[in-house]
Design an enzyme around this catalytic site. Structure first.
Site, PDB file in Angstrom:
ATOM      1  CE  LYS A  22     -75.050 -76.690 -41.088  1.00 37.19           C
ATOM      2  NZ  LYS A  22     -75.866 -75.551 -40.619  1.00 37.19           N
ATOM      3  CG  ASN A  23     -74.825 -75.798 -37.034  1.00 37.98           C
ATOM      4  OD1 ASN A  23     -74.760 -75.244 -38.137  1.00 37.98           O
ATOM      5  ND2 ASN A  23     -75.878 -76.512 -36.658  1.00 37.98           N
ATOM      6  CB  CYS A 118     -85.285 -70.489 -43.008  1.00 32.81           C
ATOM      7  SG  CYS A 118     -85.241 -71.435 -41.518  1.00 32.81           S
ATOM      8  NE  ARG A 123     -83.701 -70.943 -37.597  1.00 34.97           N
ATOM      9  CZ  ARG A 123     -82.652 -71.572 -38.117  1.00 34.97           C
ATOM     10  NH1 ARG A 123     -82.683 -71.951 -39.380  1.00 34.97           N
ATOM     11  NH2 ARG A 123     -81.591 -71.820 -37.402  1.00 34.97           N
ATOM     12  CG  ASP A 309     -79.750 -79.407 -36.346  1.00 33.68           C
ATOM     13  OD1 ASP A 309     -80.820 -78.857 -36.635  1.00 33.68           O
ATOM     14  OD2 ASP A 309     -78.740 -78.783 -35.975  1.00 33.68           O
ATOM     15  NE  ARG A 401     -77.550 -73.553 -46.154  1.00 37.67           N
ATOM     16  CZ  ARG A 401     -78.421 -72.918 -45.401  1.00 37.67           C
ATOM     17  NH1 ARG A 401     -79.701 -72.950 -45.703  1.00 37.67           N
ATOM     18  NH2 ARG A 401     -78.038 -72.249 -44.342  1.00 37.67           N
TER      19      ARG A 401
END
Ligand code: EPU
Length: 423
Positions: A22-23, A118, A123, A309, A401
């Protein structure tokens, strides 16, 4: 809103295919803005964040076509483009800020909404904007938008010293620098595999980049980038998450496409906790060595350290370990929101600021729980797989997501898991 129902108890056996990252994909997609020739990504993950980035790029004038059931993204950004990234899209996903560098490099100006905080922290974007300012951009904040303009319409190479090895800032500056006049050096750059993947793709597009994967990246600006086809690197966070499934539940699972060098520090902690990880010709095989998991201390750090993560998922494992583990979160200030939910399942966790002390209990017990972000969400599923009874994880949109086909992948190795539609 859908939820996930997990019935815990059974061992897991079989294979799980690991998707593209994803990233990585979220930073590779904005690279299309750097060229008017097509950029095609293969091995793309099928995720809602990818759809959000598709929507954002389309709003800027890029064409993004999803092929082969979403595994291939064919992108093209020719002709005039819009340089304003609207709050309505940016607020949904922080990675939207990755269009700033490419837009500024291509058009000499950009207006990008600040994403805001978030669930895991404030951030800010100061490292991105300070770097671009060094490259000759003037940046003001007005109406919640960053208004950036390159002096003379073109960015200039600069030596940029990052105060922290920010992943997003490294990506934004690296993309901006590919079309700048002269040479840019990023000191204290992030070294994550996703950075190396972006550099590999940009080089395939004609960029001149050296040193990716080390703390110093050098980018020599060129006049133009051309089209390319690039395969997205394996998702090391999805990999680590599913490596924890047999570690928590017992059994033996092979993660197809997995590699130890994507997760060195994580694999060392698994070894210390009593989990065997073996490289095979198809990926990684994971099983418990024997007996109960042992407590280990974990501190999150930029790559090659233990990834933030995977902190929530590791905590799920340590909840039933023998002894007391200390987890220190050094990247985000508010990333223990899963702890109170795990405690509803019987975990013994004490959170003090950025430190969580987890004392292992014999068994977790199923409960209705709620996730606040993507990684917290999957940690509750992992905990549920090992718990006695039923666990219902609400707010599954977080999971969508970042994890494709989570129910299919886990039920494929014998987990008792289903998605329930509605409330
Ligand atoms: N930071 C600043 N100023 C900046 C940029 C960052 O203070 O200008 C701080 C952040 O607030 C944070 C720390 O530096 O405390 C790390 O931020 P970084 O910029 O490295 O993270 P990111 O680029 O915003 C990416 C991933 C995250 C992952 C982090 C750290 C993407 C799209 N996101 O975020 O992924 O946690 O790197 O590895 O690549 C996730 O996938 O669940 C996720 C949150």
């Amino acid at each position: 809103m859908d939820s996930i129902l997990v019935k815990g108890g059974g061992a897991l056996n079989g294979q799980i295919p690991i998707a593209g990252a994803k990233n990585a994909c979220l930073t590779l997609m904005p690279a299309t803005l750097l060229s008017d020739e097509p950029l095609t990504l293969t091995n793309a993950p099928r995720l809602s964040d990818i759809k959000t980035m598709t929507q954002l790029l389309a709003s800027l004038g890029a064409e993004v076509t999803s092929l082969q059931d979403g595994k291939v993204l064919a992108m093209s950004t020719h002709g005039d483009i819009n340089t304003r990234a609207e709050y309505d899209i940016v607020r949904k996903m922080r990675a939207s800020n990755l269009v700033l560098g490419p837009l500024l490099a291509r058009e000499g100006h950009a207006e990008v909404s600040l994403p805001g905080g978030c669930a895991i922290g404030a951030r800010p974007m100061d490292i991105h904007t300070d770097g671009l300012t060094k490259m000759g951009a003037e940046i003001d904040l007005r109406d919640g938008y960053l208004h950036a303009k390159a002096d003379g319409g073109k960015l200039k190479g600069a030596v940029i010293d990052f105060p922290f090895a920010s992943v997003g800032a490294t990506e934004n500056i690296m993309m901006a620098a590919t079309l700048a006049k002269g040479t840019t050096v990023i000191n204290n750059a992030a070294r994550e595999p996703e950075i190396v993947d972006l550099a590999t793709c940009l080089r395939a597009m004609g960029a001149q980049i050296d040193g990716d994967g080390t703390p110093t990246i050098t980018i020599q600006g060129v006049d133009k980038l051309h089209g390319a086809t690039h395969r997205v690197v394996t998702d090391r966070i999805e990999l680590g998450t599913y490596m924890l499934a047999p570690a928590i539940c017992g059994g033996e699972v092979e993660l197809l496409g997995g590699k130890i060098d994507l997760l060195g520090a994580f694999c060392e902690k698994l070894d210390a906790a009593g989990i065997n990880v073996e490289e095979t010709d198809k990926g990684l095989k994971v099983a418990r060595k024997n007996g109960r998991i042992r407590a280990v201390d974990v501190t999150t750090e930029p790559f090659p350290g233990f990834p933030t993560d995977l902190q929530a998922q590791m905590m799920a494992l340590l909840c039933t370990a023998e002894g007391t583990s200390v987890l220190e979160e050094k990247i985000f200030e508010n990333r223990f929101m899963h702890a109170p939910e795990l405690m509803r399942m019987g975990a013994d966790i004490d959170v003090q600021g950025g430190t969580a002390t987890v004392t292992g209990v014999e068994k977790l017990k199923g409960a209705p729980v709620m996730a606040t972000d993507l990684r917290a969400s999957v940690s509750l599923i992992l905990a549920g797989l090992a718990a006695e009874g039923e666990t219902r994880v609400a707010r599954v949109y977080h999971l969508d997501r970042g994890y494709e086909h989570v129910v299919r992948k886990l039920s494929g190795v014998g987990a008792n898991i289903e998605r329930i539609a509605g409330d």
